[in-house]
Structure formats: structure tokens, C-alpha cells
Design a protein around this motif. Structure first.
Motif, PDB file in Angstrom:
ATOM      1  N   TYR A   1      50.842  21.639  20.203  1.00  0.00           N
ATOM      2  CA  TYR A   1      50.277  22.966  19.966  1.00  0.00           C
ATOM      3  C   TYR A   1      50.918  23.939  20.958  1.00  0.00           C
ATOM      4  O   TYR A   1      51.312  23.558  22.058  1.00  0.00           O
ATOM      5  N   GLY A   2      51.014  25.197  20.560  1.00  0.00           N
ATOM      6  CA  GLY A   2      51.505  26.233  21.462  1.00  0.00           C
ATOM      7  C   GLY A   2      53.010  26.286  21.590  1.00  0.00           C
ATOM      8  O   GLY A   2      53.527  26.874  22.546  1.00  0.00           O
ATOM      9  N   THR A   3      53.748  25.703  20.654  1.00  0.00           N
ATOM     10  CA  THR A   3      55.219  25.693  20.748  1.00  0.00           C
ATOM     11  C   THR A   3      55.870  26.485  19.615  1.00  0.00           C
ATOM     12  O   THR A   3      56.989  26.198  19.206  1.00  0.00           O
ATOM     13  N   GLY A   4      55.164  27.489  19.106  1.00  0.00           N
ATOM     14  CA  GLY A   4      55.755  28.385  18.115  1.00  0.00           C
ATOM     15  C   GLY A   4      55.584  27.914  16.685  1.00  0.00           C
ATOM     16  O   GLY A   4      54.761  27.061  16.380  1.00  0.00           O
ATOM     17  N   LYS A   5      56.395  28.491  15.816  1.00  0.00           N
ATOM     18  CA  LYS A   5      56.324  28.148  14.391  1.00  0.00           C
ATOM     19  C   LYS A   5      57.157  26.909  14.112  1.00  0.00           C
ATOM     20  O   LYS A   5      58.291  26.793  14.563  1.00  0.00           O
ATOM     21  N   LEU A   6      56.562  26.015  13.335  1.00  0.00           N
ATOM     22  CA  LEU A   6      57.228  24.778  12.956  1.00  0.00           C
ATOM     23  C   LEU A   6      57.583  24.883  11.476  1.00  0.00           C
ATOM     24  O   LEU A   6      56.706  24.850  10.617  1.00  0.00           O
ATOM     25  N   PRO A   7      58.880  25.035  11.153  1.00  0.00           N
ATOM     26  CA  PRO A   7      59.264  25.102   9.738  1.00  0.00           C
ATOM     27  C   PRO A   7      59.248  23.698   9.118  1.00  0.00           C
ATOM     28  O   PRO A   7      59.948  22.808   9.587  1.00  0.00           O
ATOM     29  N   ILE A   8      58.428  23.517   8.095  1.00  0.00           N
ATOM     30  CA  ILE A   8      58.351  22.227   7.418  1.00  0.00           C
ATOM     31  C   ILE A   8      58.974  22.396   6.040  1.00  0.00           C
ATOM     32  O   ILE A   8      58.487  23.165   5.212  1.00  0.00           O
ATOM     33  N   GLU A   9      60.070  21.668   5.823  1.00  0.00           N
ATOM     34  CA  GLU A   9      60.796  21.746   4.556  1.00  0.00           C
ATOM     35  C   GLU A   9      60.034  20.988   3.474  1.00  0.00           C
ATOM     36  O   GLU A   9      59.649  19.833   3.668  1.00  0.00           O
ATOM     37  N   LEU A  10      59.830  21.646   2.351  1.00  0.00           N
ATOM     38  CA  LEU A  10      59.170  21.018   1.211  1.00  0.00           C
ATOM     39  C   LEU A  10      60.219  20.516   0.225  1.00  0.00           C
ATOM     40  O   LEU A  10      61.340  21.029   0.183  1.00  0.00           O
ATOM     41  N   ALA A  11      59.861  19.542  -0.575  1.00  0.00           N
ATOM     42  CA  ALA A  11      60.796  18.916  -1.511  1.00  0.00           C
ATOM     43  C   ALA A  11      61.336  19.880  -2.562  1.00  0.00           C
ATOM     44  O   ALA A  11      62.378  19.618  -3.157  1.00  0.00           O
ATOM     45  N   ASP A  12      60.661  21.012  -2.770  1.00  0.00           N
ATOM     46  CA  ASP A  12      61.132  21.976  -3.772  1.00  0.00           C
ATOM     47  C   ASP A  12      62.015  23.070  -3.165  1.00  0.00           C
ATOM     48  O   ASP A  12      62.351  24.037  -3.832  1.00  0.00           O
ATOM     49  N   GLY A  13      62.384  22.917  -1.886  1.00  0.00           N
ATOM     50  CA  GLY A  13      63.281  23.877  -1.234  1.00  0.00           C
ATOM     51  C   GLY A  13      62.587  24.976  -0.450  1.00  0.00           C
ATOM     52  O   GLY A  13      63.219  25.680   0.326  1.00  0.00           O
TER      53      GLY A  13
ATOM     54  N   ILE B   1      49.550  15.180  10.176  1.00  0.00           N
ATOM     55  CA  ILE B   1      48.289  14.916  10.865  1.00  0.00           C
ATOM     56  C   ILE B   1      48.135  15.998  11.928  1.00  0.00           C
ATOM     57  O   ILE B   1      48.997  16.155  12.802  1.00  0.00           O
ATOM     58  N   VAL B   2      47.062  16.761  11.829  1.00  0.00           N
ATOM     59  CA  VAL B   2      46.776  17.826  12.790  1.00  0.00           C
ATOM     60  C   VAL B   2      45.652  17.308  13.677  1.00  0.00           C
ATOM     61  O   VAL B   2      44.544  17.054  13.201  1.00  0.00           O
ATOM     62  N   ASP B   3      45.934  17.145  14.971  1.00  0.00           N
ATOM     63  CA  ASP B   3      44.968  16.544  15.899  1.00  0.00           C
ATOM     64  C   ASP B   3      44.567  17.548  16.969  1.00  0.00           C
ATOM     65  O   ASP B   3      45.260  17.706  17.977  1.00  0.00           O
ATOM     66  N   PRO B   4      43.432  18.246  16.770  1.00  0.00           N
ATOM     67  CA  PRO B   4      43.004  19.233  17.760  1.00  0.00           C
ATOM     68  C   PRO B   4      42.664  18.616  19.113  1.00  0.00           C
ATOM     69  O   PRO B   4      42.773  19.277  20.137  1.00  0.00           O
ATOM     70  N   TYR B   5      42.251  17.349  19.129  1.00  0.00           N
ATOM     71  CA  TYR B   5      41.845  16.703  20.375  1.00  0.00           C
ATOM     72  C   TYR B   5      43.041  16.330  21.234  1.00  0.00           C
ATOM     73  O   TYR B   5      42.980  16.390  22.457  1.00  0.00           O
ATOM     74  N   ALA B   6      44.146  15.974  20.600  1.00  0.00           N
ATOM     75  CA  ALA B   6      45.383  15.681  21.333  1.00  0.00           C
ATOM     76  C   ALA B   6      46.238  16.937  21.479  1.00  0.00           C
ATOM     77  O   ALA B   6      47.205  16.938  22.238  1.00  0.00           O
ATOM     78  N   GLY B   7      45.904  17.999  20.743  1.00  0.00           N
ATOM     79  CA  GLY B   7      46.691  19.232  20.783  1.00  0.00           C
ATOM     80  C   GLY B   7      48.087  19.023  20.230  1.00  0.00           C
ATOM     81  O   GLY B   7      49.057  19.557  20.764  1.00  0.00           O
ATOM     82  N   GLU B   8      48.166  18.240  19.133  1.00  0.00           N
ATOM     83  CA  GLU B   8      49.482  17.961  18.561  1.00  0.00           C
ATOM     84  C   GLU B   8      49.406  17.786  17.053  1.00  0.00           C
ATOM     85  O   GLU B   8      48.348  17.551  16.479  1.00  0.00           O
TER      86      GLU B   8
END
Length: 181
Positions: A151-163, A124-131
């Protein structure tokens, strides 16, 4: 209205259309921040490869006519269309961008639905909460894990089920602009 009739319907440009399980069709105007945020999600997906299978506002087949057209989705590389569309079983990640009119649906309804259908990652990307809230470990009623990132805390690596790893850049997500005169 049947799914085929909906697919043949031309909806007005600039609107997002939602289809409820109860047969309701909801149209809401898509704002600049919403559109710009989806563009950011798409840009970050280029790290998965130029031809990675991603969609935005494209209908995916779910059981029981609960079809969805999520704001952004990443599919398995070996995903194959079943008829005219991809199946929920091909989805590795779904992201919904919160708008004023969709907050309850994105936070509550979609979390339950995507968990029920075992979507591995729901964002969930919430521009109004900035999170950004990243849900993992789906269950029959939602998700076991939900982690919130500002928001503003760098790159967030999200692991996908396929590696693979989807690098969501939290520094590049747009904040809503103040309303003009």
C-alpha cells in the motif's frame, strides 16, 4: 440447498455469504474496512469507462456448483448473462479483500480455485498486511506468478486479457482503523 433456493434467500444486511463446494453456507459480518476497500476497487474501475462490466458480491457461475460471489470482478465487455448470471468464462479479474475470518480462504482456497478455472488475474487485497498480491498465469492448481505490492506505492497498472489496463491506486486503499473503546 440448491442454487435457486440460495438465490431466493434474503440474507441479513451487513453480512457476506460464502458458498462452499461441500454445500456449506458461511455468513460473516462485513466490516467497514472490507466495504471501504471494495468501494476503492470500484472507484478505480471507472478508468475502464463508466459502464464497464464490474460486479461486487454478485454470484458468478462456476462448474460443479462451485459458484462464487467475489468481492470485486471485472468482466469482458462482451459478456452476456447465461440465464440469470454471468459465467466464470466472462471474468478478466477477480479481487478478494481479506478479512480476519477469510484469510485462509482468500490466500489458499480461492487462489487454487480461480487458477483451476483459468481466471486471468486474481488479486488479493490485504488491509491487515497493507499489501496487494497480484496472481497471473493460471494453472490447474493455482498461478505461476504472484507479485506483492505494498500500500502507498502509487498506481499499479494491472493488464487485463482484453488489452485494457485496470489502474489500482495503492495510495487510496484504506488501512484498518484501531479499535475504539
Amino acid at each position: 440447498m440448491s442454487v435457486d433456493a440460495i438465490l431466493r434467500t434474503e440474507f441479513p444486511a451487513g453480512y457476506t455469504v460464502f458458498f462452499g463446494a461441500d454445500g456449506k453456507v458461511i455468513m460473516t459480518p462485513q466490516g467497514f474496512e472490507h466495504s471501504h476497500t471494495i468501494k476503492s476497487l470500484q472507484m478505480d474501475s471507472l478508468a475502464l469507462g463508466r459502464h464497464a462490466k464490474t460486479t461486487s458480491d454478485v454470484c458468478l457461475d462456476f462448474p460443479a456448483d462451485e459458484n462464487s460471489a467475489p468481492d470485486f470482478a471485472i468482466l469482458r465487455e462482451d459478456a452476456q448473462k447465461q440465464g440469470k448470471r454471468y459465467s466464470f468464462e466472462d471474468v478478466l479479474l477477480i479481487a478478494e479483500v481479506v478479512s480476519v475470518s477469510s484469510a485462509r480462504r482468500d490466500y489458499d482456497d480461492c487462489t487454487a480455485k480461480y487458477g483451476r478455472y483459468s481466471i486471468p488475474v486474481y488479486v488479493i487485497v490485504d488491509p491487515y498486511a497493507g499489501e496487494v498480491v497480484v496472481h497471473t498465469e493460471p494453472t490447474g492448481t493455482g498461478y505461476i506468478t504472484a507479485r506483492t505490492h505494498k500500500y502507498g506505492t502509487g498506481k499499479l497498472p494491472i493488464e487485463l486479457a482484453d488489452g485494457r489496463t485496470y489502474p489500482l491506486d495503492l495510495d487510496e486503499l484504506p488501512m484498518p482503523e484501531p479499535e475504539g473503546r
